[in-house]
Write an enzyme that holds these catalytic residues in place. Structure first.
Site, PDB file in Angstrom:
ATOM      1  N   LYS A 267       6.598  17.074  -3.673  1.00  0.00           N
ATOM      2  CA  LYS A 267       6.984  17.387  -2.291  1.00  0.00           C
ATOM      3  C   LYS A 267       8.108  18.419  -2.258  1.00  0.00           C
ATOM      4  O   LYS A 267       8.132  19.293  -1.379  1.00  0.00           O
ATOM      5  CB  LYS A 267       7.371  16.095  -1.570  1.00  0.00           C
TER       6      LYS A 267
ATOM      7  N   GLY B 275       0.796  -1.234   0.000  1.00  0.00           N
ATOM      8  CA  GLY B 275       0.000   0.000   0.000  1.00  0.00           C
ATOM      9  C   GLY B 275       0.824   1.276   0.000  1.00  0.00           C
ATOM     10  O   GLY B 275       0.302   2.355   0.251  1.00  0.00           O
TER      11      GLY B 275
END
Ligand code: HSE
Length: 342
Positions: free
Chosen positions: A228, A210
Protein backbone atom coordinates in the site's frame (compact mmCIF):
# COMPACT_ATOMS: atom_id res chain seq x y z
CA UNK A 1 -30.36 9.81 -20.89
CA UNK A 2 -29.61 6.73 -18.76
CA UNK A 3 -26.16 5.22 -19.32
CA UNK A 4 -26.01 1.43 -19.01
CA UNK A 5 -22.35 0.36 -18.72
CA UNK A 6 -21.78 -3.37 -19.13
CA UNK A 7 -19.54 -4.86 -16.44
CA UNK A 8 -17.49 -8.08 -16.45
CA UNK A 9 -16.40 -9.29 -13.00
CA UNK A 10 -13.30 -11.45 -12.76
CA UNK A 11 -13.38 -12.94 -9.28
CA UNK A 12 -16.48 -13.44 -7.15
CA UNK A 13 -15.17 -13.76 -3.61
CA UNK A 14 -15.93 -11.46 -0.70
CA UNK A 15 -15.35 -8.21 -2.59
CA UNK A 16 -17.29 -9.26 -5.70
CA UNK A 17 -20.21 -10.37 -3.58
CA UNK A 18 -20.08 -7.15 -1.53
CA UNK A 19 -20.10 -5.06 -4.73
CA UNK A 20 -22.99 -7.10 -6.15
CA UNK A 21 -24.95 -6.67 -2.93
CA UNK A 22 -24.53 -2.89 -3.22
CA UNK A 23 -25.85 -3.00 -6.81
CA UNK A 24 -28.74 -5.24 -5.74
CA UNK A 25 -29.74 -2.97 -2.86
CA UNK A 26 -28.86 0.43 -4.29
CA UNK A 27 -28.93 -0.02 -8.09
CA UNK A 28 -32.27 1.76 -8.52
CA UNK A 29 -31.23 4.63 -6.31
CA UNK A 30 -27.91 4.98 -8.15
CA UNK A 31 -29.70 4.97 -11.51
CA UNK A 32 -32.13 7.62 -10.35
CA UNK A 33 -29.55 9.89 -8.76
CA UNK A 34 -26.63 9.51 -11.15
CA UNK A 35 -28.25 8.45 -14.44
CA UNK A 36 -26.13 5.28 -14.58
CA UNK A 37 -27.50 1.75 -14.39
CA UNK A 38 -24.60 -0.70 -14.06
CA UNK A 39 -25.33 -4.02 -15.73
CA UNK A 40 -23.27 -7.08 -14.75
CA UNK A 41 -23.11 -9.16 -17.95
CA UNK A 42 -20.40 -11.65 -16.96
CA UNK A 43 -18.87 -13.15 -13.83
CA UNK A 44 -15.92 -15.52 -13.92
CA UNK A 45 -14.44 -17.09 -10.81
CA UNK A 46 -11.91 -19.91 -10.69
CA UNK A 47 -13.80 -21.78 -7.97
CA UNK A 48 -17.41 -20.62 -8.32
CA UNK A 49 -17.86 -20.88 -12.08
CA UNK A 50 -18.42 -18.65 -15.06
CA UNK A 51 -21.67 -17.09 -16.31
CA UNK A 52 -22.48 -14.68 -19.14
CA UNK A 53 -25.73 -13.22 -20.33
CA UNK A 54 -25.74 -10.40 -22.87
CA UNK A 55 -28.93 -8.88 -21.44
CA UNK A 56 -27.43 -8.83 -17.94
CA UNK A 57 -27.26 -11.05 -14.87
CA UNK A 58 -29.46 -10.12 -11.95
CA UNK A 59 -27.38 -9.23 -8.83
CA UNK A 60 -30.05 -10.93 -6.71
CA UNK A 61 -29.78 -14.17 -8.72
CA UNK A 62 -25.97 -14.18 -8.50
CA UNK A 63 -26.08 -13.80 -4.72
CA UNK A 64 -28.93 -16.30 -4.30
CA UNK A 65 -26.94 -18.91 -6.20
CA UNK A 66 -23.91 -18.40 -3.94
CA UNK A 67 -26.18 -18.64 -0.92
CA UNK A 68 -27.89 -21.83 -2.11
CA UNK A 69 -25.03 -23.69 -3.83
CA UNK A 70 -21.79 -21.95 -2.88
CA UNK A 71 -21.20 -21.35 -6.59
CA UNK A 72 -22.81 -19.83 -9.71
CA UNK A 73 -24.49 -23.03 -10.93
CA UNK A 74 -27.97 -21.67 -10.12
CA UNK A 75 -27.66 -18.67 -12.46
CA UNK A 76 -29.40 -18.73 -15.85
CA UNK A 77 -26.75 -17.91 -18.45
CA UNK A 78 -26.11 -18.27 -22.16
CA UNK A 79 -22.41 -19.11 -21.63
CA UNK A 80 -20.97 -21.02 -18.70
CA UNK A 81 -17.55 -22.11 -19.91
CA UNK A 82 -15.54 -18.95 -20.52
CA UNK A 83 -12.29 -18.50 -18.63
CA UNK A 84 -11.15 -15.04 -17.52
CA UNK A 85 -9.57 -14.04 -20.83
CA UNK A 86 -12.49 -15.33 -22.89
CA UNK A 87 -14.79 -13.35 -20.60
CA UNK A 88 -12.79 -10.16 -21.21
CA UNK A 89 -12.56 -10.77 -24.95
CA UNK A 90 -16.08 -11.98 -25.68
CA UNK A 91 -18.46 -10.38 -23.19
CA UNK A 92 -18.56 -7.02 -24.98
CA UNK A 93 -18.25 -5.37 -21.56
CA UNK A 94 -17.39 -1.69 -21.21
CA UNK A 95 -15.51 -2.11 -17.94
CA UNK A 96 -13.59 -4.88 -16.20
CA UNK A 97 -14.05 -5.24 -12.45
CA UNK A 98 -10.84 -7.08 -11.51
CA UNK A 99 -11.19 -8.70 -8.11
CA UNK A 100 -9.36 -11.98 -8.44
CA UNK A 101 -6.87 -12.89 -5.71
CA UNK A 102 -3.89 -10.70 -4.90
CA UNK A 103 -0.31 -11.78 -5.56
CA UNK A 104 2.24 -9.22 -4.40
CA UNK A 105 5.13 -11.05 -6.04
CA UNK A 106 3.99 -11.34 -9.65
CA UNK A 107 0.69 -9.45 -9.77
CA UNK A 108 -0.75 -12.40 -11.70
CA UNK A 109 -3.24 -13.45 -12.87
CA UNK A 110 -4.80 -10.02 -12.40
CA UNK A 111 -2.03 -8.28 -14.34
CA UNK A 112 -2.84 -10.26 -17.49
CA UNK A 113 -6.56 -9.56 -17.07
CA UNK A 114 -6.04 -5.82 -16.61
CA UNK A 115 -3.68 -5.52 -19.58
CA UNK A 116 -6.06 -7.46 -21.80
CA UNK A 117 -8.98 -5.22 -20.84
CA UNK A 118 -7.09 -1.92 -21.19
CA UNK A 119 -5.68 -3.08 -24.52
CA UNK A 120 -9.23 -3.66 -25.76
CA UNK A 121 -10.34 -0.18 -24.70
CA UNK A 122 -12.20 -1.26 -21.56
CA UNK A 123 -12.08 0.77 -18.38
CA UNK A 124 -10.75 -1.16 -15.37
CA UNK A 125 -11.65 -0.84 -11.71
CA UNK A 126 -9.79 -3.01 -9.24
CA UNK A 127 -9.13 -3.53 -5.56
CA UNK A 128 -6.27 -5.87 -6.39
CA UNK A 129 -3.08 -4.65 -4.71
CA UNK A 130 -0.62 -6.91 -6.55
CA UNK A 131 -0.72 -5.51 -10.09
CA UNK A 132 -1.09 -1.93 -8.86
CA UNK A 133 1.80 -2.10 -6.38
CA UNK A 134 4.06 -3.74 -8.95
CA UNK A 135 3.11 -2.15 -12.27
CA UNK A 136 1.13 1.07 -11.76
CA UNK A 137 3.22 3.31 -14.09
CA UNK A 138 2.94 0.82 -16.98
CA UNK A 139 -0.80 0.28 -16.39
CA UNK A 140 -1.47 4.01 -16.24
CA UNK A 141 0.42 4.43 -19.54
CA UNK A 142 -1.53 1.60 -21.17
CA UNK A 143 -4.82 3.11 -20.00
CA UNK A 144 -3.87 6.53 -21.40
CA UNK A 145 -2.79 5.00 -24.74
CA UNK A 146 -6.19 3.36 -25.04
CA UNK A 147 -8.09 6.42 -23.83
CA UNK A 148 -9.64 4.59 -20.88
CA UNK A 149 -9.37 4.89 -17.10
CA UNK A 150 -8.13 2.66 -14.32
CA UNK A 151 -9.72 3.03 -10.87
CA UNK A 152 -7.94 1.67 -7.81
CA UNK A 153 -9.45 3.40 -4.79
CA UNK A 154 -10.03 0.09 -3.00
CA UNK A 155 -6.37 -0.92 -2.99
CA UNK A 156 -5.71 1.29 0.05
CA UNK A 157 -8.20 1.68 2.96
CA UNK A 158 -10.96 -0.18 1.01
CA UNK A 159 -13.90 2.18 0.38
CA UNK A 160 -12.52 4.92 2.64
CA UNK A 161 -11.54 7.56 0.04
CA UNK A 162 -7.85 7.75 0.91
CA UNK A 163 -6.50 8.00 -2.64
CA UNK A 164 -9.23 10.31 -3.84
CA UNK A 165 -8.70 12.67 -0.91
CA UNK A 166 -5.03 12.93 -1.83
CA UNK A 167 -5.48 13.10 -5.60
CA UNK A 168 -8.55 15.29 -5.92
CA UNK A 169 -8.49 17.46 -2.85
CA UNK A 170 -5.05 17.69 -1.29
CA UNK A 171 -2.86 17.59 -4.39
CA UNK A 172 -2.69 21.38 -4.72
CA UNK A 173 -1.82 21.68 -1.01
CA UNK A 174 1.53 19.98 -1.82
CA UNK A 175 1.73 16.66 0.01
CA UNK A 176 5.04 16.32 1.84
CA UNK A 177 4.43 12.93 3.40
CA UNK A 178 1.74 10.33 3.86
CA UNK A 179 1.70 7.98 6.81
CA UNK A 180 -0.86 5.74 8.33
CA UNK A 181 -2.23 2.48 9.59
CA UNK A 182 -2.68 0.52 6.41
CA UNK A 183 -3.26 -2.99 7.74
CA UNK A 184 -6.30 -3.94 9.81
CA UNK A 185 -5.04 -7.33 10.96
CA UNK A 186 -1.94 -5.97 12.68
CA UNK A 187 -3.78 -3.03 14.21
CA UNK A 188 -6.38 -5.43 15.55
CA UNK A 189 -3.66 -7.68 17.02
CA UNK A 190 -1.88 -4.74 18.69
CA UNK A 191 -5.16 -3.44 20.12
CA UNK A 192 -6.09 -6.85 21.52
CA UNK A 193 -2.61 -7.36 22.97
CA UNK A 194 -2.98 -4.02 24.80
CA UNK A 195 -6.17 -5.48 26.28
CA UNK A 196 -4.29 -8.56 27.49
CA UNK A 197 -4.73 -11.10 24.68
CA UNK A 198 -1.70 -13.09 23.54
CA UNK A 199 -0.34 -12.64 20.04
CA UNK A 200 -1.62 -16.09 18.99
CA UNK A 201 -5.12 -15.44 20.36
CA UNK A 202 -5.32 -12.04 18.72
CA UNK A 203 -4.13 -13.38 15.34
CA UNK A 204 -6.67 -16.22 15.49
CA UNK A 205 -9.44 -13.68 16.18
CA UNK A 206 -8.31 -11.50 13.26
CA UNK A 207 -8.42 -14.57 11.02
CA UNK A 208 -11.88 -15.54 12.32
CA UNK A 209 -13.19 -12.07 11.59
CA UNK A 210 -11.89 -12.27 8.02
CA UNK A 211 -9.40 -9.38 8.25
CA UNK A 212 -6.26 -11.40 7.56
CA UNK A 213 -4.95 -12.40 4.13
CA UNK A 214 -5.16 -16.11 3.24
CA UNK A 215 -1.55 -16.35 4.44
CA UNK A 216 -1.34 -13.93 7.40
CA UNK A 217 2.45 -13.69 7.04
CA UNK A 218 1.72 -10.97 4.50
CA UNK A 219 -0.05 -8.99 7.21
CA UNK A 220 2.12 -9.54 10.28
CA UNK A 221 5.46 -9.14 8.46
CA UNK A 222 4.31 -5.88 6.88
CA UNK A 223 4.20 -6.96 3.20
CA UNK A 224 0.55 -5.95 2.79
CA UNK A 225 1.20 -2.49 4.26
CA UNK A 226 4.38 -2.16 2.16
CA UNK A 227 2.34 -2.83 -0.99
CA UNK A 228 0.00 0.00 0.00
CA UNK A 229 2.92 2.35 0.70
CA UNK A 230 4.19 1.63 -2.82
CA UNK A 231 0.76 2.40 -4.26
CA UNK A 232 0.59 5.69 -2.32
CA UNK A 233 4.05 6.67 -3.51
CA UNK A 234 3.24 5.90 -7.15
CA UNK A 235 -0.25 7.38 -7.20
CA UNK A 236 0.08 10.42 -4.95
CA UNK A 237 3.72 11.36 -5.20
CA UNK A 238 4.47 10.29 -8.73
CA UNK A 239 7.47 8.44 -7.29
CA UNK A 240 7.66 5.01 -8.97
CA UNK A 241 9.24 3.02 -6.14
CA UNK A 242 8.93 -0.75 -5.84
CA UNK A 243 8.33 -3.00 -2.83
CA UNK A 244 12.08 -3.59 -2.55
CA UNK A 245 12.51 0.15 -1.86
CA UNK A 246 10.35 -0.01 1.29
CA UNK A 247 12.23 -0.51 4.55
CA UNK A 248 10.04 -3.14 6.21
CA UNK A 249 9.61 -4.59 9.67
CA UNK A 250 6.46 -6.37 10.88
CA UNK A 251 4.96 -6.77 14.36
CA UNK A 252 6.17 -10.30 15.12
CA UNK A 253 9.12 -9.00 17.18
CA UNK A 254 6.88 -7.06 19.59
CA UNK A 255 6.48 -8.75 22.96
CA UNK A 256 3.82 -8.23 25.66
CA UNK A 257 6.62 -6.55 27.65
CA UNK A 258 7.17 -4.02 24.82
CA UNK A 259 3.47 -3.24 24.82
CA UNK A 260 3.38 -2.83 28.58
CA UNK A 261 6.49 -0.63 28.50
CA UNK A 262 4.82 1.66 25.93
CA UNK A 263 1.69 1.91 28.07
CA UNK A 264 3.79 2.86 31.11
CA UNK A 265 5.19 5.78 29.08
CA UNK A 266 1.73 6.89 27.86
CA UNK A 267 2.40 5.51 24.37
CA UNK A 268 1.04 2.89 21.95
CA UNK A 269 2.69 0.71 19.34
CA UNK A 270 1.29 1.05 15.84
CA UNK A 271 2.48 -0.47 12.57
CA UNK A 272 3.07 2.71 10.59
CA UNK A 273 3.53 2.87 6.84
CA UNK A 274 5.14 6.08 5.61
CA UNK A 275 6.30 7.70 2.41
CA UNK A 276 7.93 11.12 2.52
CA UNK A 277 9.51 13.40 -0.04
CA UNK A 278 13.27 13.82 0.33
CA UNK A 279 15.91 15.71 -1.62
CA UNK A 280 16.65 12.45 -3.47
CA UNK A 281 13.04 11.46 -4.21
CA UNK A 282 11.09 9.67 -1.51
CA UNK A 283 11.81 7.47 1.49
CA UNK A 284 9.38 4.68 2.30
CA UNK A 285 8.97 2.43 5.32
CA UNK A 286 6.69 0.12 7.27
CA UNK A 287 7.64 -0.45 10.90
CA UNK A 288 6.28 -0.52 14.44
CA UNK A 289 6.39 2.94 15.97
CA UNK A 290 5.64 3.95 19.56
CA UNK A 291 3.22 6.90 19.32
CA UNK A 292 2.21 9.21 22.16
CA UNK A 293 -1.51 8.65 22.89
CA UNK A 294 -2.38 12.17 21.71
CA UNK A 295 -1.01 11.47 18.19
CA UNK A 296 -3.91 11.34 15.67
CA UNK A 297 -3.04 7.75 14.69
CA UNK A 298 -2.67 6.45 18.27
CA UNK A 299 -6.40 6.33 18.95
CA UNK A 300 -7.21 4.33 15.80
CA UNK A 301 -8.04 0.93 17.22
CA UNK A 302 -9.12 -2.53 16.09
CA UNK A 303 -9.29 -3.22 12.38
CA UNK A 304 -9.83 0.45 11.49
CA UNK A 305 -7.25 2.06 9.21
CA UNK A 306 -6.20 5.70 8.96
CA UNK A 307 -4.12 7.96 6.76
CA UNK A 308 -2.43 11.19 7.74
CA UNK A 309 -1.36 13.62 5.02
CA UNK A 310 1.26 16.23 5.84
CA UNK A 311 0.74 19.12 3.43
CA UNK A 312 2.41 22.50 2.92
CA UNK A 313 -0.81 24.50 2.81
CA UNK A 314 -3.11 22.76 5.32
CA UNK A 315 -0.64 21.15 7.66
CA UNK A 316 -1.82 17.69 8.64
CA UNK A 317 -5.12 16.15 7.55
CA UNK A 318 -6.20 12.75 8.91
CA UNK A 319 -8.87 10.39 7.59
CA UNK A 320 -9.85 7.15 9.28
CA UNK A 321 -12.27 4.42 8.26
CA UNK A 322 -12.58 0.80 7.27
CA UNK A 323 -9.58 -0.79 5.58
CA UNK A 324 -11.17 -4.10 4.64
CA UNK A 325 -14.51 -5.87 4.43
CA UNK A 326 -16.92 -7.11 1.76
CA UNK A 327 -19.16 -4.14 1.14
CA UNK A 328 -16.57 -1.67 2.42
CA UNK A 329 -14.22 -2.75 -0.38
CA UNK A 330 -17.05 -3.28 -2.86
CA UNK A 331 -18.01 0.35 -2.34
CA UNK A 332 -14.61 1.45 -3.66
CA UNK A 333 -15.46 -0.22 -6.99
CA UNK A 334 -18.74 1.65 -7.15
CA UNK A 335 -17.08 4.98 -6.37
CA UNK A 336 -14.44 4.37 -9.07
CA UNK A 337 -17.13 3.44 -11.60
CA UNK A 338 -19.17 6.51 -10.78
CA UNK A 339 -16.06 8.67 -11.16
CA UNK A 340 -15.63 7.22 -14.66
CA UNK A 341 -19.25 7.42 -15.78
CA UNK A 342 -20.51 10.67 -14.25
N1 HSE B 1 -5.41 -8.21 5.22
C1 HSE B 1 -5.65 -6.82 4.95
C2 HSE B 1 -5.74 -6.10 6.28
C3 HSE B 1 -6.91 -6.66 4.15
O1 HSE B 1 -5.71 -6.75 7.34
O2 HSE B 1 -5.80 -4.87 6.30
C4 HSE B 1 -7.04 -5.36 3.40
O3 HSE B 1 -6.00 -5.14 2.50
Amino acid sequence: MMQEPRLALIGFGNVGQGFTRILRDRGDDIAQRFGVRFRIVAVCDLLKGSVYNSAGLSPGDLLASIEAHGDLSGVTASETSWDALATIERSDADALVEISYTDLETGEPALTHIKAALGRGMHVVTTNKGPVALFYPALRKLAAENDVRIGLEGTVLSGTPALRLGLDVLNAASIRSVEGIFNGTTNYILTRMEQGATYAEALAEAQDKGYAEADPTGDVEGHDAAGKVVILSNVLMDAPITIADVEREGITGLTPEDIEAARAEGKRWKLIGRVARTAQGVSASVKPVMLPVEHPLASVSGATNAILYETEVLGSVTLSGPGAGREETGYALLSDLLAIYT
